[in-house]
Design a protein around this motif. Structure first.
Motif, PDB file in Angstrom:
ATOM      1  N   HIS A 413       0.824  -1.224   0.000  1.00 49.25           N
ATOM      2  CA  HIS A 413       0.000   0.000   0.000  1.00 49.25           C
ATOM      3  C   HIS A 413       0.853   1.267   0.000  1.00 49.25           C
ATOM      4  O   HIS A 413       0.430   2.309  -0.470  1.00 49.25           O
ATOM      5  CB  HIS A 413      -0.905   0.035   1.246  1.00 49.25           C
ATOM      6  CG  HIS A 413      -1.718  -1.208   1.425  1.00 49.25           C
ATOM      7  ND1 HIS A 413      -1.606  -2.019   2.533  1.00 49.25           N
ATOM      8  CD2 HIS A 413      -2.645  -1.785   0.631  1.00 49.25           C
ATOM      9  CE1 HIS A 413      -2.431  -3.046   2.423  1.00 49.25           C
ATOM     10  NE2 HIS A 413      -3.069  -2.933   1.265  1.00 49.25           N
ATOM     11  N   THR A 414       2.043   1.160   0.583  1.00 48.54           N
ATOM     12  CA  THR A 414       2.855   2.366   0.794  1.00 48.54           C
ATOM     13  C   THR A 414       3.837   2.610  -0.351  1.00 48.54           C
ATOM     14  O   THR A 414       4.699   3.491  -0.236  1.00 48.54           O
ATOM     15  CB  THR A 414       3.655   2.268   2.112  1.00 48.54           C
ATOM     16  OG1 THR A 414       4.626   1.216   1.977  1.00 48.54           O
ATOM     17  CG2 THR A 414       2.753   2.001   3.301  1.00 48.54           C
ATOM     18  N   GLY A 415       3.710   1.825  -1.407  1.00 54.40           N
ATOM     19  CA  GLY A 415       4.652   1.994  -2.517  1.00 54.40           C
ATOM     20  C   GLY A 415       6.050   1.535  -2.134  1.00 54.40           C
ATOM     21  O   GLY A 415       7.042   2.074  -2.642  1.00 54.40           O
ATOM     22  N   GLY A 416       6.103   0.569  -1.229  1.00 46.40           N
ATOM     23  CA  GLY A 416       7.399   0.019  -0.849  1.00 46.40           C
ATOM     24  C   GLY A 416       8.048   0.705   0.340  1.00 46.40           C
ATOM     25  O   GLY A 416       9.094   0.265   0.818  1.00 46.40           O
ATOM     26  N   LEU A 417       7.439   1.766   0.840  1.00 48.39           N
ATOM     27  CA  LEU A 417       8.037   2.478   1.983  1.00 48.39           C
ATOM     28  C   LEU A 417       7.890   1.658   3.267  1.00 48.39           C
ATOM     29  O   LEU A 417       6.782   1.211   3.599  1.00 48.39           O
ATOM     30  CB  LEU A 417       7.352   3.832   2.204  1.00 48.39           C
ATOM     31  CG  LEU A 417       7.675   4.975   1.246  1.00 48.39           C
ATOM     32  CD1 LEU A 417       6.799   6.186   1.581  1.00 48.39           C
ATOM     33  CD2 LEU A 417       9.149   5.350   1.342  1.00 48.39           C
ATOM     34  N   ASP A 418       8.994   1.509   3.970  1.00 46.88           N
ATOM     35  CA  ASP A 418       8.966   0.870   5.288  1.00 46.88           C
ATOM     36  C   ASP A 418       8.623   1.959   6.303  1.00 46.88           C
ATOM     37  O   ASP A 418       9.434   2.844   6.573  1.00 46.88           O
ATOM     38  CB  ASP A 418      10.347   0.275   5.593  1.00 46.88           C
ATOM     39  CG  ASP A 418      10.453  -0.248   7.013  1.00 46.88           C
ATOM     40  OD1 ASP A 418       9.527  -0.011   7.818  1.00 46.88           O
ATOM     41  OD2 ASP A 418      11.475  -0.883   7.324  1.00 46.88           O
ATOM     42  N   LEU A 419       7.416   1.871   6.830  1.00 43.87           N
ATOM     43  CA  LEU A 419       6.952   2.977   7.674  1.00 43.87           C
ATOM     44  C   LEU A 419       6.991   2.656   9.167  1.00 43.87           C
ATOM     45  O   LEU A 419       6.148   3.116   9.929  1.00 43.87           O
ATOM     46  CB  LEU A 419       5.544   3.392   7.255  1.00 43.87           C
ATOM     47  CG  LEU A 419       5.506   4.178   5.939  1.00 43.87           C
ATOM     48  CD1 LEU A 419       4.081   4.492   5.532  1.00 43.87           C
ATOM     49  CD2 LEU A 419       6.292   5.470   6.047  1.00 43.87           C
ATOM     50  N   HIS A 420       7.964   1.868   9.565  1.00 42.21           N
ATOM     51  CA  HIS A 420       8.120   1.677  11.006  1.00 42.21           C
ATOM     52  C   HIS A 420       8.462   3.013  11.671  1.00 42.21           C
ATOM     53  O   HIS A 420       9.125   3.865  11.067  1.00 42.21           O
ATOM     54  CB  HIS A 420       9.240   0.658  11.279  1.00 42.21           C
ATOM     55  CG  HIS A 420       8.801  -0.753  11.098  1.00 42.21           C
ATOM     56  ND1 HIS A 420       9.060  -1.471   9.955  1.00 42.21           N
ATOM     57  CD2 HIS A 420       8.085  -1.572  11.915  1.00 42.21           C
ATOM     58  CE1 HIS A 420       8.532  -2.678  10.074  1.00 42.21           C
ATOM     59  NE2 HIS A 420       7.928  -2.774  11.252  1.00 42.21           N
ATOM     60  N   PHE A 421       8.013   3.152  12.909  1.00 46.21           N
ATOM     61  CA  PHE A 421       8.377   4.353  13.670  1.00 46.21           C
ATOM     62  C   PHE A 421       9.895   4.519  13.663  1.00 46.21           C
ATOM     63  O   PHE A 421      10.640   3.542  13.756  1.00 46.21           O
ATOM     64  CB  PHE A 421       7.896   4.236  15.123  1.00 46.21           C
ATOM     65  CG  PHE A 421       6.431   4.480  15.281  1.00 46.21           C
ATOM     66  CD1 PHE A 421       5.891   5.737  15.023  1.00 46.21           C
ATOM     67  CD2 PHE A 421       5.570   3.465  15.704  1.00 46.21           C
ATOM     68  CE1 PHE A 421       4.523   5.971  15.177  1.00 46.21           C
ATOM     69  CE2 PHE A 421       4.212   3.696  15.858  1.00 46.21           C
ATOM     70  CZ  PHE A 421       3.690   4.950  15.589  1.00 46.21           C
ATOM     71  N   GLY A 422      10.315   5.734  13.540  1.00 49.21           N
ATOM     72  CA  GLY A 422      11.747   6.025  13.599  1.00 49.21           C
ATOM     73  C   GLY A 422      12.428   6.033  12.244  1.00 49.21           C
ATOM     74  O   GLY A 422      13.600   6.409  12.156  1.00 49.21           O
TER      75      GLY A 422
END
Lengths: 713, 65
Positions: A413-422
């Motif tokens: 969904h994020t276009g491959g972005l790893d959206l973990h905090f930090g």
């Protein structure tokens, strides 16, 4: 330097009225659809009822729109005003402009206040307020030239999109060698491509030889601006002195201004040193009290928070005078010189960052699990240049990071972005995507409320949990304070007219730390007085910081230390001395009450001003997850057993979580009852007819609206 | 000797912020003090030592953003 062009398409030559006791006595109307420019007189009833500033904005907006008007309809008006006290150079904090329009995030009225020189220059040019209606497909600059008594609309081409360069170019273009005479209002590409657009208001910094800016951030005011085809609004004015407002009693003005100004010079170094470190002192103070939002408002404290604290920014800020209005002794608008971004179009280039302030540090730092001051400064720089609100960006990105960590969304969904905090790189990448209107950033740029719907509908995410953790109310993202342990501040956010912004009431310390208001009635009283007094600043064109961020040394010995009544009396003297309308502290509250109730009724007119719209996501009231509960189990267990008399023996965390939630939701509901009652509203949160009459806002269409909503007395 | 709110107070070994506030006999519920440039908040009063020769400011914390 880009090759840019200006073509004047409309010009109004006008006779500038003398400013009388803080008022120009007229407003300026510009319609971008047909190029109409005209002045409108302000009648005595409007002046008495709405005072100025936000009050004037609301009245102009009320008359411009219909209940069915959408934010991007041509008839939506963007209004900007100073106030009768605005533009006084000898009284600290007297340079605010107030913007109001229909918000793309909330669908109702939004107001946002901002420093910089625009509001005063607009007024001294002869206009108490500016109202812009209509839309154009061209890119236009509206130029208000108070020196040569001319208002012009220019079609432009070749100008840069980002506010950082645009502000500098337009300042130079219109300055005729005197850049301090110019103030530019502009936004950036992020405002066009998201619903979170902010406006940048400039002032010229002669020491650093650059246009600096502050932001009217909240509610997508920049998005409305961009949607209208506005590239910029520029005001031009000359020297400002204590006489420019033509005060009714100059000697009295000088006396009270000197008292307040000198007190700040004496006490700020002994208190929060805002002239050196701005509002950054709040970071560690909030952190120590479990009030600094971290990881999407899950927690209020983090061991690495001092990395974002005042000692770091004390070293990073470029020393020097940083007042966003002339002569302001608070002078808290600090910035970072020679900052080198690591990403985006300015990667590797030296830039000047205006900020950060506390809200940006918490929103774009701790709330994202990012404890690196460089990333916060870079987020700050790009949000401003792109015309994005750092608070909505921070709270929005925090929400998607938690959704990612919970598995509600993933890299597909994020276009491959790893959206973990930090993840600093990912946070910055989202900001760049927002500006470009591309990728996942395009979805984040729609704000938390719309993201919740998109994630549920298109990604199959759990709507119930998102309702609990998506930190928005009325469609506006929360500003950056934890409210779980302060019922009064839950009200300060949930009952705020425009949505959860702290500029109505910041009661956390008074309630949670000092326990000054233990009963519902005391909280309701605070949720009456504080929003009313803070509204008064927006009516008059003032900053609230001099009121209660630098405090008299004997304040603690007064009957009501939270109100800082010595300063309230000074403000009453200030108002009296400029306007000639003799006023005491209670009169200031009365002025605000009319406008405040009118704005609530305006919400009702737009379909939002009822009890059901004053709801909060549960995370604002208490722990949503078992992990959150367990992280402060001692506190919650104690409350359950001692306050709510709930037997916690052998109860699972899930059972205790549910019990706590039931009580806390009940408390918030009871608080609403108490506040509505104190404010003279029905149990459904609507001002009664009696209240409207008492406040002189019982206009025919107001009465009709109230009656249509079942309010007959 | 330490300087606090314009007064000279005798410093002693092991003096915490809580000790100092008690000595001042000031009933105001301070939530924050500043020792030179360092902010100390109420949760840390009991275990934060006040160094000799320091300047202590009592911060009246009623405002936020």
């Amino acid at each position: 330097m880009p090759d840019y062009h200006f073509k004047a398409t409309k010009t109004l030559d006008y006779k500038r009225p003398d400013i009388t006791n803080g008022y120009a006595g007229q407003t300026l109307y510009v319609n971008l659809s047909d190029g109409q420019i005209e002045t409108k007189p302000v009648d005595a009833k409007t002046k008495k009822t709405f005072i100025g500033g936000k009050g004037y904005d609301l009245w102009l907006l009320w008359n411009a729109v219909q209940p069915t008007t959408l934010w991007n309809d041509p008839e939506n008006a963007l209004c900007i005003a100073a106030g009768p006290l605005g533009g006084t150079p000898i009284y600290p904090g007297s340079g605010k402009s107030i913007v109001a329009t229909l918000s793309p995030l909330t669908g109702s009225v939004i107001d946002s206040n901002v420093g910089g020189y625009f509001g005063p220059y607009l007024k001294f040019s002869g206009f108490d307020a500016l109202e812009i209606q209509g839309k154009t497909t061209s890119e236009v600059v509206v130029f208000i030239d108070g020196i040569n008594e001319k208002v012009q609309i220019f079609e432009t081409s070749g100008l840069p999109d980002n506010a950082y360069e645009l502000s500098a170019i337009l300042t130079e273009h219109f300055a005729e060698g005197k850049p301090r005479n110019v103030s530019v209002v502009s936004t950036g590409p992020g405002a066009k491509n998201t619903l979170l657009g902010c406006l940048n208001f400039t002032w010229y910094d002669p020491k650093r030889k650059r246009a600096r800016y502050k932001q009217a951030g909240r509610g997508g005011v920049g998005t409305v601006f961009a949607d209208k085809g506005l590239k910029a609004i520029v005001a031009c004015w000359k020297t400002v002195t204590a006489d420019t407002n033509n005060p009714a009693d100059k000697a009295r003005l000088k006396d009270v201004a000197k008292l307040h100004s000198r007190e700040i010079v004496e006490l700020d170094p002994k208190q929060n040193e805002m002239a050196k470190i701005g509002t950054t002192h709040l970071v560690t103070i909030m952190n120590d009290h479990d009030l600094l939002p971290t990881h999407n408002f899950r927690y209020g404290r983090h061991d690495q928070a001092p990395n974002l604290g005042q000692e770091v920014y004390r070293r990073l800020f470029d020393p020097g005078f940083d007042g966003c209005w002339m002569g302001c002794t608070v002078a808290c608008s600090h910035g970072i010189k020679d900052f080198v971004p690591l990403s985006g179009p300015y990667k590797g280039k030296k830039v000047f960052v205006d900020g950060p302030e506390y809200e940006t540090i918490a929103g774009c730092g701790s709330n994202l699990g990012i404890f690196d001051p460089h990333t916060v400064a870079e987020m700050n720089f790009y949000c401003d240049a792109y015309g994005l609100d750092t608070i909505s960006v921070g709270t929005g990105v925090a929400f998607v990071m938690e959704c990612f960590e919970m598995g509600l969304i993933d890299t597909t969904h994020t276009g491959g972005l790893d959206l973990h905090f930090g993840n600093r790189d990912a946070a910055l990448e989202i900001v760049h995507q927002m500006a470009a209107g591309e990728g996942f950033g395009q979805i984040v740029g729609r704000g938390v409320r719309k993201m919740k719907a998109i994630f549920a509908k298109d990604f199959g995410a759990d709507a119930t949990i998102m309702q609990d953790i998506g930190m928005e109310a009325k469609g506006l993202e929360f500003s950056e304070y934890m409210t779980k342990e302060s019922l009064a501040q839950q009200g300060g956010y949930g009952l705020a007219l425009k949505g959860p912004q702290h500029d109505e009431a910041w009661l956390i310390f008074l309630d949670m730390v000092h326990n000054f208001m233990p009963t519902f009635e005391q909280k309701a009283e605070a949720l009456h007085w504080f929003p009313m007094f803070r509204t008064w600043f927006a009516l008059c064109g003032l900053c609230k910081l001099p009121w209660n961020d630098i405090i008299p040394e004997d304040n603690k010995d007064t009957a009501e230390p939270a109100k800082v009544m010595k300063h309230v009396q000074w403000y009453a003297d200030y108002f009296s001395s400029i306007t000639g309308i003799e006023s005491g502290p209670e009169d200031l509250i009365n002025m605000s009450e009319g406008v405040y109730n009118f704005q609530r009724i305006f919400n009702l007119r737009m379909g939002f001003g009822r009890r059901e719209h004053d709801g909060l996501p549960y995370r604002a009231m208490g722990p949503v997850t078992e992990t959150e509960y367990e992280s402060r189990a001692e506190r919650y267990d104690k409350q359950l057993s001692e306050i709510y008399k709930f037997d916690i023996d052998e109860k699972s965390t899930a059972e205790k979580l549910a019990a706590l939630r039931k009580h806390r939701e009940q408390q918030y509901d009871t608080l609403k009852d108490a506040v509505y009652n104190r404010r003279g509203w029905t149990n459904d949160g609507i001002p009664t007819l009696k209240t409207a009459k008492r406040l002189g806002i019982d206009f025919d269409d107001v009465v009709e609206l109230l009656k249509a909503n079942g309010v007959n007395s | 000797m330490i300087q606090v709110a314009g007064k000279q107070i005798e410093w002693r070994e092991g003096m915490t912020v809580s000790d100092l506030l008690a000595e001042l006999k000031d009933p105001h519920p301070y939530a924050v003090v500043r020792i030179n440039q360092q902010y100390v908040t109420r949760p840390n009063f009991e275990h934060t030592y006040v160094p000799d020769d320091s300047e202590v400011y009592l911060i009246p914390m009623v405002a936020g953003g």
